[in-house]
Scaffold this active site. Structure first.
Site, PDB file in Angstrom:
ATOM      1  N   CYS A 116      18.506 -46.995  43.251  1.00 23.28           N
ATOM      2  CA  CYS A 116      19.589 -47.620  44.021  1.00 23.28           C
ATOM      3  C   CYS A 116      19.102 -48.759  44.906  1.00 23.28           C
ATOM      4  O   CYS A 116      19.906 -49.537  45.420  1.00 23.28           O
ATOM      5  CB  CYS A 116      20.295 -46.567  44.867  1.00 23.28           C
ATOM      6  SG  CYS A 116      21.127 -45.293  43.904  1.00 23.28           S
ATOM      7  N   HIS A 257      24.011 -50.032  50.842  1.00 25.38           N
ATOM      8  CA  HIS A 257      24.200 -49.356  49.562  1.00 25.38           C
ATOM      9  C   HIS A 257      25.342 -48.366  49.694  1.00 25.38           C
ATOM     10  O   HIS A 257      25.440 -47.625  50.672  1.00 25.38           O
ATOM     11  CB  HIS A 257      22.901 -48.646  49.181  1.00 25.38           C
ATOM     12  CG  HIS A 257      23.033 -47.700  48.042  1.00 25.38           C
ATOM     13  ND1 HIS A 257      23.625 -48.045  46.849  1.00 25.38           N
ATOM     14  CD2 HIS A 257      22.655 -46.390  47.919  1.00 25.38           C
ATOM     15  CE1 HIS A 257      23.604 -47.008  46.030  1.00 25.38           C
ATOM     16  NE2 HIS A 257      23.021 -45.997  46.659  1.00 25.38           N
ATOM     17  N   ASN A 287      29.376 -44.785  43.787  1.00 20.93           N
ATOM     18  CA  ASN A 287      27.982 -45.228  43.806  1.00 20.93           C
ATOM     19  C   ASN A 287      27.626 -45.818  42.446  1.00 20.93           C
ATOM     20  O   ASN A 287      27.480 -45.085  41.465  1.00 20.93           O
ATOM     21  CB  ASN A 287      27.073 -44.040  44.140  1.00 20.93           C
ATOM     22  CG  ASN A 287      25.608 -44.416  44.227  1.00 20.93           C
ATOM     23  OD1 ASN A 287      25.210 -45.535  43.899  1.00 20.93           O
ATOM     24  ND2 ASN A 287      24.781 -43.478  44.666  1.00 20.93           N
TER      25      ASN A 287
END
Length: 333
Positions: A116, A257, A287
């Site tokens: 990520c 994020h 996500n």
């Protein structure tokens, strides 16, 4: 010739058409909208469900939009970097596939694997390449088809992830005090037991056993990952802010994020930033791993102004984490 710095000169993005809602998920696994919204803040996510399409398809769509928006000549692109954890194949690289589909004749391409946190790592790498003077234009893409590694029988992880891609054009400038300003990237190596895919790599190659036991999906110990993410992202942002004299008065944006709404709120609280100055789209996309930060830039582009100070921050498997200070280079409108 003056000192060269790296700036973002355009953003393109792509999300699939299919919307997987919490209500639909509740018919697939034991969950509900209230449970998901309370714990992670996700209402829906986009899923690339057409057969035979992978991460490179979304990356190519985002890059193509970027090229059209900026008007950059394809033959002037020097490199493509794709940040992803869901490559089309073990090899060749997803970036090489994107390059071939776009017909970029004068570029090289490679993938960046940092989970990520991949977009931050890739953008930092591209910035150094630009600053060296050897490269003039680089496309950096964050793209992940997380649905391909999500177990829709696991109520703990399946609400979290979606699919998407976004691309930025990174160029050089001699204009002072603009573009990439500072970064702090780290990997602590403690994350393997808490966030990984058990099978599919060289340690545990695919077999009847690994498929039967559903070992080709994302495994996560949520509480541990949450604790590390809150601590690392908050500390990294605070460090970048302190050493660059940034605070709530001169920071225009925080770009976190999009993993969990509670993590995002914790980062904002640590910086004493109001939520209206924090880029958030987790409710609609979930996500998307390496794609979350560039997708946020893509969505908020029209609100950005030249000279805006922003901090980008992410946390991912590994554990990889970091923060970056960018001074935005153009008016989004």
């Amino acid at each position: 010739m003056g000192k060269i710095n790296a700036i973002i000169t355009g953003v393109g993005g792509y999300v699939p058409d299919y919307v997987l809602t919490n209500e639909e998920l509740s018919r697939m696994v034991d969950t509900n909208d209230e449970w998901i919204m309370t714990r992670v803040g996700i209402k829906e996510r986009r899923i690339l469900n057409e057969e035979g399409l992978g991460t490179s398809y979304m990356a190519r769509k985002a890059a193509k939009q970027l090229i059209q928006k900026t008007g950059v000549a394809p033959d002037t692109i020097d490199a493509i970097i794709v940040a992803t954890s869901t490559a089309d194949y073990h090899y060749p690289s997803t970036a090489s596939i994107v390059l071939g589909k776009l017909g970029l004749n004068n570029a090289h391409a490679f993938d960046m694997w940092a989970a990520c946190c991949g977009f931050l790592y890739a953008f930092d790498t591209a910035s150094m390449m630009i600053q060296s003077g050897r490269y003039k234009k680089i496309i950096v893409i964050g793209a992940d088809k997380m649905s391909s590694v999500t177990d829709y029988k696991d109520r703990q992880t399946c609400p979290l992830f979606g699919d998407g891609a976004a691309a930025v054009l990174v160029e050089g400038t001699e204009e002072e005090n603009i573009g990439w300003m500072d970064s702090y990237l780290r990997t602590d190596g403690k994350g393997l037991p808490f966030l990984h895919m058990k099978a599919g790599g060289s340690v545990s190659p695919p077999s009847f056993f690994t498929v039967e036991h559903r070992l080709h999906y994302t495994y996560q110990e949520g509480r541990t990952v949450f604790r590390y993410a809150v601590t690392n992202m908050s500390d990294d942002c605070a460090l970048i802010a302190e050493r660059n004299g940034l605070n709530k008065d001169n920071l225009a944006w925080v770009v976190p994020h999009q993993a969990n709404m509670r993590i995002i709120e914790a980062v904002a609280k640590r910086l004493d930033m109001p939520m209206e100055k924090v880029m958030v789209n987790i409710e609609r996309y979930g996500n998307t791993s390496a794609a979350t930060i560039p997708l946020a830039l893509w969505e908020y582009e029209s609100q950005l102004k030249k000279g805006d100070n922003m901090i980008l921050t992410a946390f991912g498997a590994g554990f990889t984490h970091g923060a970056m200070y960018v001074k935005w280079a153009y008016d989004g409108k």
